[in-house]
Design an enzyme around this catalytic site. Structure first.
Site, PDB file in Angstrom:
ATOM      1  N   GLU A 193       0.808  -1.240   0.000  1.00  0.00           N
ATOM      2  CA  GLU A 193       0.000   0.000   0.000  1.00  0.00           C
ATOM      3  C   GLU A 193       0.835   1.281   0.000  1.00  0.00           C
ATOM      4  O   GLU A 193       0.626   2.167   0.827  1.00  0.00           O
ATOM      5  CB  GLU A 193      -0.980  -0.028   1.185  1.00  0.00           C
ATOM      6  CG  GLU A 193      -1.908  -1.221   1.127  1.00  0.00           C
ATOM      7  CD  GLU A 193      -2.840  -1.342   2.339  1.00  0.00           C
ATOM      8  OE1 GLU A 193      -2.855  -0.438   3.178  1.00  0.00           O
ATOM      9  OE2 GLU A 193      -3.550  -2.351   2.421  1.00  0.00           O
ATOM     10  N   ASP A 213     -12.385 -10.126  -0.813  1.00  0.00           N
ATOM     11  CA  ASP A 213     -13.669 -10.192  -0.116  1.00  0.00           C
ATOM     12  C   ASP A 213     -14.634  -9.263  -0.846  1.00  0.00           C
ATOM     13  O   ASP A 213     -14.208  -8.329  -1.531  1.00  0.00           O
ATOM     14  CB  ASP A 213     -13.580  -9.900   1.392  1.00  0.00           C
ATOM     15  CG  ASP A 213     -12.886  -8.608   1.764  1.00  0.00           C
ATOM     16  OD1 ASP A 213     -12.740  -7.710   0.912  1.00  0.00           O
ATOM     17  OD2 ASP A 213     -12.485  -8.471   2.946  1.00  0.00           O
ATOM     18  N   HIS A 260     -10.520  -5.951  -2.514  1.00  0.00           N
ATOM     19  CA  HIS A 260     -11.594  -5.716  -1.544  1.00  0.00           C
ATOM     20  C   HIS A 260     -12.740  -5.036  -2.299  1.00  0.00           C
ATOM     21  O   HIS A 260     -12.650  -3.857  -2.653  1.00  0.00           O
ATOM     22  CB  HIS A 260     -11.100  -4.823  -0.404  1.00  0.00           C
ATOM     23  CG  HIS A 260     -10.052  -5.471   0.444  1.00  0.00           C
ATOM     24  ND1 HIS A 260     -10.320  -6.591   1.213  1.00  0.00           N
ATOM     25  CD2 HIS A 260      -8.743  -5.183   0.642  1.00  0.00           C
ATOM     26  CE1 HIS A 260      -9.219  -6.949   1.856  1.00  0.00           C
ATOM     27  NE2 HIS A 260      -8.247  -6.115   1.525  1.00  0.00           N
ATOM     28  N   ASN A 289       2.069  -5.166  -3.208  1.00  0.00           N
ATOM     29  CA  ASN A 289       0.659  -5.472  -2.929  1.00  0.00           C
ATOM     30  C   ASN A 289      -0.117  -4.188  -2.635  1.00  0.00           C
ATOM     31  O   ASN A 289       0.360  -3.336  -1.889  1.00  0.00           O
ATOM     32  CB  ASN A 289       0.612  -6.393  -1.694  1.00  0.00           C
ATOM     33  CG  ASN A 289      -0.752  -6.977  -1.413  1.00  0.00           C
ATOM     34  OD1 ASN A 289      -1.368  -7.588  -2.293  1.00  0.00           O
ATOM     35  ND2 ASN A 289      -1.231  -6.824  -0.188  1.00  0.00           N
ATOM     36  N   GLU A 308      -6.336 -10.578  -1.240  1.00  0.00           N
ATOM     37  CA  GLU A 308      -7.164 -10.323  -0.043  1.00  0.00           C
ATOM     38  C   GLU A 308      -8.641 -10.260  -0.415  1.00  0.00           C
ATOM     39  O   GLU A 308      -9.396  -9.424   0.094  1.00  0.00           O
ATOM     40  CB  GLU A 308      -6.740  -9.004   0.640  1.00  0.00           C
ATOM     41  CG  GLU A 308      -5.269  -8.952   1.004  1.00  0.00           C
ATOM     42  CD  GLU A 308      -4.855  -7.686   1.750  1.00  0.00           C
ATOM     43  OE1 GLU A 308      -5.750  -6.927   2.198  1.00  0.00           O
ATOM     44  OE2 GLU A 308      -3.646  -7.465   1.877  1.00  0.00           O
TER      45      GLU A 308
HETATM   46  O1  G3I Z   1      -4.304  -7.547  18.739  1.00  0.00           O
HETATM   47  C1  G3I Z   1      -5.118  -6.534  19.318  1.00  0.00           C
HETATM   48  C2  G3I Z   1      -5.750  -7.033  20.572  1.00  0.00           C
HETATM   49  O2  G3I Z   1      -4.738  -7.293  21.512  1.00  0.00           O
HETATM   50  C3  G3I Z   1      -6.721  -5.979  21.099  1.00  0.00           C
HETATM   51  O3  G3I Z   1      -7.405  -6.480  22.204  1.00  0.00           O
HETATM   52  C4  G3I Z   1      -7.721  -5.605  20.011  1.00  0.00           C
HETATM   53  C5  G3I Z   1      -8.671  -4.511  20.451  1.00  0.00           C
HETATM   54  O4  G3I Z   1      -9.127  -3.749  19.367  1.00  0.00           O
HETATM   55  O5  G3I Z   1      -7.043  -5.165  18.886  1.00  0.00           O
HETATM   56  C6  G3I Z   1      -6.197  -6.157  18.341  1.00  0.00           C
HETATM   57  O6  G3I Z   1      -5.576  -5.674  17.195  1.00  0.00           O
HETATM   58  C7  G3I Z   1      -6.406  -5.595  16.072  1.00  0.00           C
HETATM   59  C8  G3I Z   1      -5.801  -6.468  14.976  1.00  0.00           C
HETATM   60  O7  G3I Z   1      -6.535  -6.320  13.788  1.00  0.00           O
HETATM   61  C9  G3I Z   1      -5.811  -7.946  15.361  1.00  0.00           C
HETATM   62  O8  G3I Z   1      -7.134  -8.390  15.536  1.00  0.00           O
HETATM   63  C10 G3I Z   1      -6.452  -4.154  15.591  1.00  0.00           C
HETATM   64  O9  G3I Z   1      -7.135  -3.362  16.551  1.00  0.00           O
HETATM   65  C11 G3I Z   1      -7.124  -4.060  14.267  1.00  0.00           C
HETATM   66  O10 G3I Z   1      -6.955  -2.732  13.788  1.00  0.00           O
HETATM   67  C12 G3I Z   1      -6.484  -5.014  13.290  1.00  0.00           C
HETATM   68  O11 G3I Z   1      -7.166  -4.894  12.069  1.00  0.00           O
HETATM   69  C13 G3I Z   1      -6.532  -5.480  10.972  1.00  0.00           C
HETATM   70  C14 G3I Z   1      -6.191  -4.416   9.948  1.00  0.00           C
HETATM   71  O12 G3I Z   1      -5.594  -5.020   8.828  1.00  0.00           O
HETATM   72  C15 G3I Z   1      -5.237  -3.390  10.498  1.00  0.00           C
HETATM   73  O13 G3I Z   1      -4.893  -2.461   9.535  1.00  0.00           O
HETATM   74  C16 G3I Z   1      -7.461  -6.501  10.366  1.00  0.00           C
HETATM   75  O14 G3I Z   1      -7.639  -7.584  11.280  1.00  0.00           O
HETATM   76  C17 G3I Z   1      -6.899  -7.032   9.049  1.00  0.00           C
HETATM   77  O15 G3I Z   1      -7.868  -7.788   8.398  1.00  0.00           O
HETATM   78  C18 G3I Z   1      -6.498  -5.871   8.159  1.00  0.00           C
HETATM   79  O16 G3I Z   1      -5.901  -6.381   7.004  1.00  0.00           O
HETATM   80  C19 G3I Z   1      -5.523  -5.425   6.016  1.00  0.00           C
HETATM   81  C20 G3I Z   1      -4.293  -5.955   5.322  1.00  0.00           C
HETATM   82  O17 G3I Z   1      -3.271  -6.224   6.267  1.00  0.00           O
HETATM   83  C21 G3I Z   1      -3.785  -4.992   4.262  1.00  0.00           C
HETATM   84  N1  G3I Z   1      -4.837  -4.665   3.325  1.00  0.00           N
HETATM   85  C22 G3I Z   1      -6.077  -4.174   3.924  1.00  0.00           C
HETATM   86  C23 G3I Z   1      -6.597  -5.174   4.958  1.00  0.00           C
HETATM   87  C24 G3I Z   1      -7.912  -4.712   5.537  1.00  0.00           C
HETATM   88  O18 G3I Z   1      -7.772  -3.541   6.280  1.00  0.00           O
END
Ligand code: G3I
Length: 303
Positions: free
Chosen positions: A127, A235, A205, A169, A233
């Protein structure tokens, strides 16, 4: 064939999913994963803030669980991601100039070195472009290091794991548009100058209103530069036939492009998706196969 992975394999492709090892204790999750998919990527566990939370102190516990599971099941692994402005450790966001450049090199060596030989493709840089096709100006790497950091990251990754394919990516690069034009120009330049790059990931996406009219053509023009292409990715927000139609079109586009190596969906059940309220995946919260699942399976089997 009866599963997504076996059906994709008929044409030499993989069908993968993003996973979270935190769900490995749930039997239906693991059963669906093992039955349907032959490639995985860590949804979060190989990102910088997770793998190097303090400078020089690496934590591979989550990523290692992903790789161990994949190896036990004979699945490929995509690596996601070495250099990304988001989910970047706090300490790295404080660094500037040469110190940040060295930290980036050390991070790539640390992570890609740890997984050397176990990763089919790394998302080396994720990105890095804005919607208008210029470099993303809210990236700490871009601000501190300028355009050259991307090339440096790829050269470093090649040395750290010479066996992995190295991908760029991004999202909203799925059709021919200003952003994908920007990425295209960079890849063309890298190929012309011998900067190591092997593949481009299209996150894909989407929603039921996404315009797919140039999707296949876009994959093909990148392939024609001499790189492999991957749907990384996938969806699709929506439901029913409209959602299934988008999934089918994406699958058919990949199958029509010889260098499209495979498709990864961004999670297994809708309920664990980052877009859960949009029900964007192939399985519902009870792991029942959705109409979209059958559309993908059928498309893979009519290749
Ligand atoms: O790990 C912590 C946990 O300890 C805490 O309790 C919780 C509370 O909110 O947060 C947890 O972290 C979260 C993490 O996912 C793991 O679940 C983050 O808040 C959350 O922001 C994070 O979101 C991820 C996101 O990337 C972050 O940018 C999504 O799961 C994930 O699907 C998403 O994936 C991205 C790709 O890497 C890149 N392309 C876009 C895609 C969608 O945004």
């Amino acid at each position: 064939a009866e599963t997504l992975g076996e059906s994709a394999a008929q044409s030499g492709r993989y069908f993968g999913t993003a996973i979270e090892p935190g769900y490995f204790g749930e039997q239906p999750y693991v059963n669906t994963l093992n039955q349907e998919f032959n490639s995985v990527v860590a949804e979060n566990n190989m990102k910088w803030e997770t793998t190097e939370p303090a400078q020089g102190q690496f934590d591979f516990s989550g990523g290692d669980q992903v790789v161990a599971h994949a190896e036990s099941q004979g699945m490929q692994v995509r690596g996601h991601t070495l250099v990304w402005h988001s989910q970047l450790a706090q300490w790295a966001q404080q660094l500037s100039g040469d110190a940040l450049n060295q930290a980036m090199i050390d991070h790539i060596n640390g992570v890609a070195g740890h997984y050397q030989g176990q990763i089919a493709s790394w998302d080396v840089v994720n990105e890095a472009f804005d919607e208008d096709g210029t470099r993303r100006d809210d990236s700490h790497f871009q601000q501190q290091l300028g355009d050259g950091y991307i090339e440096e990251a790829f050269r470093t990754a090649r040395e750290a794991d010479p066996n992995a394919q190295l991908c760029y990516n991004d999202y909203n690069t799925d059709g021919i548009n200003a952003k994908s034009n920007g990425v295209y120009d960079m890849v063309a330049d890298f190929k012309a100058r011998g900067v190591p790059i092997d593949c481009v990931g299209f996150q894909t996406h989407l929603s039921t209103s996404s315009d797919l009219s140039t999707y296949q053509e876009n994959l093909q023009r990148f392939a024609d530069l001499g790189v492999n292409v991957q749907i990384t990715e996938l969806d699709v927000g929506g439901s029913g036939t409209a959602q299934a139609d988008v999934y089918r079109a994406v699958t058919q586009a990949c199958l029509a492009v010889e260098r499209c190596e495979g498709i990864t969906v961004w999670g297994i059940p809708d309920t664990y998706s980052w877009r859960a309220e949009e029900t964007p995946l192939l399985f519902d919260g009870n792991y029942q196969k959705k109409e979209a699942y059958y559309a993908v399976l059928e498309a893979l089997n009519s290749a």
